[in-house]
Design an enzyme around this catalytic site. Structure first.
Site, PDB file in Angstrom:
ATOM      1  N   TYR A  27       4.588 -39.929  33.780  1.00  0.00           N
ATOM      2  CA  TYR A  27       4.111 -39.832  35.167  1.00  0.00           C
ATOM      3  C   TYR A  27       2.617 -39.561  35.254  1.00  0.00           C
ATOM      4  O   TYR A  27       2.180 -38.648  35.950  1.00  0.00           O
ATOM      5  CB  TYR A  27       4.871 -38.739  35.932  1.00  0.00           C
ATOM      6  CG  TYR A  27       6.352 -38.746  35.678  1.00  0.00           C
ATOM      7  CD1 TYR A  27       7.161 -39.738  36.228  1.00  0.00           C
ATOM      8  CD2 TYR A  27       6.941 -37.793  34.856  1.00  0.00           C
ATOM      9  CE1 TYR A  27       8.514 -39.773  35.966  1.00  0.00           C
ATOM     10  CE2 TYR A  27       8.302 -37.826  34.592  1.00  0.00           C
ATOM     11  CZ  TYR A  27       9.079 -38.816  35.151  1.00  0.00           C
ATOM     12  OH  TYR A  27      10.413 -38.850  34.888  1.00  0.00           O
ATOM     13  N   TYR A 158      18.014 -35.671  40.493  1.00  0.00           N
ATOM     14  CA  TYR A 158      17.251 -36.440  39.503  1.00  0.00           C
ATOM     15  C   TYR A 158      18.237 -36.947  38.457  1.00  0.00           C
ATOM     16  O   TYR A 158      18.987 -36.163  37.870  1.00  0.00           O
ATOM     17  CB  TYR A 158      16.167 -35.595  38.820  1.00  0.00           C
ATOM     18  CG  TYR A 158      15.468 -36.399  37.748  1.00  0.00           C
ATOM     19  CD1 TYR A 158      14.537 -37.376  38.099  1.00  0.00           C
ATOM     20  CD2 TYR A 158      15.801 -36.244  36.408  1.00  0.00           C
ATOM     21  CE1 TYR A 158      13.947 -38.175  37.125  1.00  0.00           C
ATOM     22  CE2 TYR A 158      15.212 -37.038  35.427  1.00  0.00           C
ATOM     23  CZ  TYR A 158      14.292 -37.994  35.800  1.00  0.00           C
ATOM     24  OH  TYR A 158      13.713 -38.798  34.843  1.00  0.00           O
ATOM     25  N   ASP A 267      26.519 -35.441  36.309  1.00  0.00           N
ATOM     26  CA  ASP A 267      25.368 -35.629  35.420  1.00  0.00           C
ATOM     27  C   ASP A 267      24.980 -34.256  34.881  1.00  0.00           C
ATOM     28  O   ASP A 267      24.312 -33.476  35.554  1.00  0.00           O
ATOM     29  CB  ASP A 267      24.215 -36.279  36.185  1.00  0.00           C
ATOM     30  CG  ASP A 267      22.961 -36.453  35.321  1.00  0.00           C
ATOM     31  OD1 ASP A 267      22.933 -35.926  34.196  1.00  0.00           O
ATOM     32  OD2 ASP A 267      22.003 -37.093  35.796  1.00  0.00           O
ATOM     33  N   LYS A 296      19.921 -34.749  26.535  1.00  0.00           N
ATOM     34  CA  LYS A 296      18.934 -33.701  26.272  1.00  0.00           C
ATOM     35  C   LYS A 296      19.305 -32.789  25.105  1.00  0.00           C
ATOM     36  O   LYS A 296      18.996 -33.117  23.970  1.00  0.00           O
ATOM     37  CB  LYS A 296      18.651 -32.935  27.560  1.00  0.00           C
ATOM     38  CG  LYS A 296      17.868 -33.815  28.545  1.00  0.00           C
ATOM     39  CD  LYS A 296      17.144 -33.046  29.614  1.00  0.00           C
ATOM     40  CE  LYS A 296      16.078 -33.891  30.276  1.00  0.00           C
ATOM     41  NZ  LYS A 296      16.362 -34.334  31.626  1.00  0.00           N
TER      42      LYS A 296
HETATM   43  C1  LIG Z   1      16.468 -35.752  31.999  1.00  0.00           C
HETATM   44  C2  LIG Z   1      17.579 -36.150  32.863  1.00  0.00           C
HETATM   45  C3  LIG Z   1      18.029 -37.474  32.903  1.00  0.00           C
HETATM   46  C4  LIG Z   1      17.369 -38.591  32.121  1.00  0.00           C
HETATM   47  O1  LIG Z   1      17.442 -38.418  30.755  1.00  0.00           O
HETATM   48  P1  LIG Z   1      16.366 -39.163  29.792  1.00  0.00           P
HETATM   49  O2  LIG Z   1      16.838 -38.833  28.416  1.00  0.00           O
HETATM   50  O3  LIG Z   1      15.033 -38.564  30.131  1.00  0.00           O
HETATM   51  O4  LIG Z   1      16.430 -40.603  30.107  1.00  0.00           O
HETATM   52  C5  LIG Z   1      19.110 -37.772  33.717  1.00  0.00           C
HETATM   53  N1  LIG Z   1      19.721 -36.808  34.453  1.00  0.00           N
HETATM   54  C6  LIG Z   1      19.321 -35.529  34.438  1.00  0.00           C
HETATM   55  C7  LIG Z   1      20.048 -34.509  35.231  1.00  0.00           C
HETATM   56  C8  LIG Z   1      18.230 -35.156  33.657  1.00  0.00           C
HETATM   57  O5  LIG Z   1      17.810 -33.881  33.663  1.00  0.00           O
END
Ligand SMILES: *Cc1c(COP(=O)(O)O)cnc(C)c1O
Length: 456
Positions: A27, A158, A267, A296
């Site tokens: 970004y 997000y 997510d 992550k």
């Molecule tokens: C970081 C994140 C993503 C994306 O993961 P990347 O490995 O950066 O592509 C998707 N959803 C959530 C909740 C996240 O924190």
């Protein structure tokens, strides 16, 4: 480039210059340069060099963006990856399988709700979200509902940076306007009211929660023909605002999904693996999703990798559809190095003596004690802690370069965004290290407020 023997100063300067001229950062504009070179990491610590070659030891307060839960260079993870690399670093996953992939799937099935039975091993979090959206739509189509091709979610979310994932991110924070028709238009409910966990349970504004639930149900009714699923970050919205809402809201989403036959996608890429004080954040609400995204911290941060789990019903539906296959298959799917790292990380997390279940509550207490000092500082609007996450929300957007510099000077690596100064440190941080992190954060916030006053 010619090889030379040079001092740290020249190395740091050259790296920063070449970086500024040629590398993108997250970004940023083309020439928004990084200000520090990372020389190495050790446990929760980073060794940084600035442009003058000066060395700074800084605690990795961001846990390298949620990922580095066991700290840098953890011997068990280094060994798992080295050992795997010496046998099989990569192989295509089409028509072939291997031990690390099956071992990882087994562990994930053991560590997640029994309803989730099928695993897709993806190469990053955003890709796992793409897979979750695609498989949800494919399952709806296979059940005879091909018109269900939109998603219902809440504002402030997000879910990643690829186009599909972006389409379910907050429309304003996610900058949908910048990409026009490239971004699929989805349906956004308001974000649930904020909440705090207390010893006596979750505190939230019950009336606000009720009217939120009413609005969520109304949107679901209005769009029930076109919605394939609901995607949400359970209880804690991460990059969309480090925002905590009541588990009750997640239960409402589960009910709505059941009533309408929507798929619930949790997510947990940021919230998984104990970060919120529960193994999965869904557990706060005792909700089982139909699809679960993990990423992550899945590998303890040392490799990229993510996973999507879904129910047997969804997997079977897709397999009876047209085409009768889940239409996704990246080159590095189930990469053996990723799988080996993830297995080793999950083993460390599960350690009953010194795994997440003892580490995260200790960090939570440390953050509560240490960040308390930020309350009442000029410009501080709110301080909140959930599990291994601490947030100091300011009334105005933070001066990023000044705050980062002040933090590094105090031995702490922070990367605020907007009005949020926040931390999710490695789980291996000791109580003394958490104290150092908190006093560095609070001190940096005070330093910047102070110079702003002086300049005013
Ligand atoms: C970081 C994140 C993503 C994306 O993961 P990347 O490995 O950066 O592509 C998707 N959803 C959530 C909740 C996240 O924190």
């Amino acid at each position: 480039m010619t090889r030379r023997s040079v001092s740290d100063t020249t190395v740091a300067r050259d790296l920063l210059r070449l970086d500024r001229d040629h590398l993108w950062h997250p970004y940023t504009a083309a020439r928004d340069s990084a200000h520090h070179v990372v020389r190495d990491g050790d446990g929760p610590w980073l060794t940084l060099l600035d442009a003058d070659g000066r060395e700074h030891r800084a605690l990795d307060g961001m846990g390298s963006w949620w990922a580095m839960v066991h700290g840098h260079r953890h011997p068990a993870l280094v060994e798992a990856v080295t050992e795997q690399a010496s046998r099989l670093a990569h192989v295509m996953f089409g028509g072939l399988t291997h031990g690390p992939a099956v071992a990882l799937a087994e562990r994930l099935l053991e560590l997640t709700p029994a309803e989730l039975e099928h695993v897709f091993l993806a190469d990053s979090g955003s890709v796992s979200v793409e897979v979750a959206l695609k498989l949800t739509h494919q399952a709806q189509a296979a059940r005879g509902r091909p018109e269900r091709d939109r998603f219902l979610t809440v504002r402030g979310g997000y879910h990643g940076d690829t186009i599909g994932a972006m389409s379910v991110c907050d429309p304003v924070n996610g900058m949908h306007a910048a990409f026009g028709a490239m971004v699929h238009t989805n349906i956004f409910a308001p974000r649930p009211p904020a909440a705090r966990p207390t010893a006596a349970g979750w505190q939230t504004d019950d009336a606000a929660l009720e009217s939120w639930a009413h609005e969520f149900r109304r949107l679901a009714d209005q769009h029930h023909d076109e919605v394939a699923g609901v995607i949400v970050e359970p209880v804690l919205q991460g990059a969309g605002g480090m925002y905590v809402y009541a588990p009750e809201a997640l239960r409402v989403m589960r009910e709505v999904c059941d009533e309408h036959g929507f798929t619930l996608i949790a997510d947990e890429i940021a919230t998984g693996f104990g970060r919120t004080g529960r193994w999965l954040a869904c557990e706060w609400a005792e909700v089982v999703p139909d699809v679960l995204c993990l990423g992550k911290a899945l590998t303890g941060g040392i490799m990229t990798g993510a996973a999507v789990l879904c129910t047997r019903e969804i997997a079977d539906a897709i397999s009876s559809g047209t085409p009768p296959a889940l239409m996704h298959g990246p080159t590095f799917m189930a990469n053996p190095l990723f799988c080996a790292a993830a297995c080793a990380s999950l083993d460390l997390l599960a350690d009953p003596e010194n795994g997440w279940s003892t580490q995260v509550p200790t960090i939570e207490r440390g953050l509560q004690d240490g960040l308390d000092a930020a309350r009442g500082l000029p410009g501080v609007a709110d301080v909140r802690v959930l599990g291994g996450v601490g947030v100091v929300e300011m009334t105005e957007p933070v001066d990023l370069p000044r705050l980062t510099a002040a933090a590094v000077a105090r031995g702490v690596w922070l990367r605020p965004f907007g009005r949020l100064v926040y931390v999710m440190p490695p789980y291996v941080s000791t109580p003394a290290e958490i104290e150092h992190l908190c006093s560095g954060l609070v001190g940096a916030v005070a330093d910047v407020a102070h110079t702003q006053d002086a300049n005013a």
